[in-house]
Motif scaffolding. Structure first.
Motif, PDB file in Angstrom:
ATOM      1  N   THR A   1       0.816  -1.210   0.000  1.00 42.39           N
ATOM      2  CA  THR A   1       0.000   0.000   0.000  1.00 42.39           C
ATOM      3  C   THR A   1       0.853   1.265   0.000  1.00 42.39           C
ATOM      4  O   THR A   1       0.523   2.239  -0.660  1.00 42.39           O
ATOM      5  CB  THR A   1      -0.926   0.009   1.233  1.00 42.39           C
ATOM      6  N   LYS A   2       1.960   1.233   0.710  1.00 42.14           N
ATOM      7  CA  LYS A   2       2.813   2.410   0.847  1.00 42.14           C
ATOM      8  C   LYS A   2       3.378   2.871  -0.504  1.00 42.14           C
ATOM      9  O   LYS A   2       3.591   4.053  -0.719  1.00 42.14           O
ATOM     10  CB  LYS A   2       3.949   2.094   1.817  1.00 42.14           C
ATOM     11  N   TYR A   3       3.605   1.947  -1.421  1.00 41.01           N
ATOM     12  CA  TYR A   3       4.254   2.268  -2.690  1.00 41.01           C
ATOM     13  C   TYR A   3       3.346   2.050  -3.901  1.00 41.01           C
ATOM     14  O   TYR A   3       3.826   1.833  -5.006  1.00 41.01           O
ATOM     15  CB  TYR A   3       5.516   1.421  -2.862  1.00 41.01           C
ATOM     16  N   LEU A   4       2.040   2.106  -3.717  1.00 39.63           N
ATOM     17  CA  LEU A   4       1.116   1.772  -4.802  1.00 39.63           C
ATOM     18  C   LEU A   4       1.311   2.637  -6.046  1.00 39.63           C
ATOM     19  O   LEU A   4       1.366   2.119  -7.163  1.00 39.63           O
ATOM     20  CB  LEU A   4      -0.334   1.883  -4.338  1.00 39.63           C
ATOM     21  N   LYS A   5       1.401   3.947  -5.876  1.00 40.85           N
ATOM     22  CA  LYS A   5       1.526   4.821  -7.043  1.00 40.85           C
ATOM     23  C   LYS A   5       2.829   4.563  -7.788  1.00 40.85           C
ATOM     24  O   LYS A   5       2.843   4.497  -9.022  1.00 40.85           O
ATOM     25  CB  LYS A   5       1.422   6.289  -6.637  1.00 40.85           C
TER      26      LYS A   5
END
Length: 190
Positions: A47-51
């Motif tokens: 989730t922290k690095y989704l983009k």
């Protein structure tokens, strides 16, 4: 050449690189709404690095090639061509509500309507109503809703480039129809 994490170090990705199982899942999710971060989250990327992950995935040449193939395949399955799309918009733009009634003014059976007219109908609702209380006479009331004709006209006009001219005219500076000489009495020139 781009390299995605989770692959062997130093392996360059090309259009022919096979997709991993997770990338296949990502591709399927991505093609539902073209929202890469959402698709990456659904298939389990952090989730922290989704983009960042989504950007890296969509930018990879093998995934870009797979996206193009899938979109082309989908268009062929649906026979979604520019001509078909414009033809459907034309149906909506030039539909005539008069075609749903017979010569006596009664509503035609939907099966008897031409397919061009049926394509323009969003919904049909029917209800029975008594004309007066205690009376046994029943009236049938139908509500027919057509698709949004103004929106279809706007889409078709945009496709045909008809709105670009209007926009250009609105953006044009005001030009006076005529000018008076500076020495005209009663006129102040700024």
């Amino acid at each position: 050449m781009p390299v995605l994490r989770g692959r062997k170090a130093g392996v360059a990705l090309t259009e022919d690189t096979p997709l991993t199982d997770r990338e296949v899942l990502f591709l399927a999710e991505y093609l539902t709404d073209f929202n890469a971060p959402r698709a990456a989250g659904v298939v389990g990327y952090k989730t922290k690095y989704l983009k960042t992950t989504a950007c890296r995935l969509v930018g990879a040449p093998h995934i870009q090639a797979a996206i193009k193939r899938e979109i082309t395949d989908r268009a062929q399955r649906l026979r979604a061509t520019v001509d078909n799309t414009v033809r459907e918009l034309g149906r909506l733009c030039f539909s005539d509500i008069g075609e749903i009634f017979d010569d006596a003014g009664n509503l035609k059976n939907p099966k008897d309507l031409p397919c061009e007219v049926r394509a323009c109908i969003a919904s049909i609702k029917g209800a029975q109503k008594k004309l007066t209380a205690g009376d046994s006479v029943v009236e049938y009331v139908h509500e027919i809703k057509f698709w949004n004709k103004p929106k279809a006209l706007e889409l078709l006009a945009t496709h045909l480039g008809l709105l670009q001219k209007d926009q250009a005219e609105r953006d044009a500076p005001d030009v006076p129809a005529f000018t008076l000489p500076a020495d005209t009495p009663g006129v102040k020139v700024h």
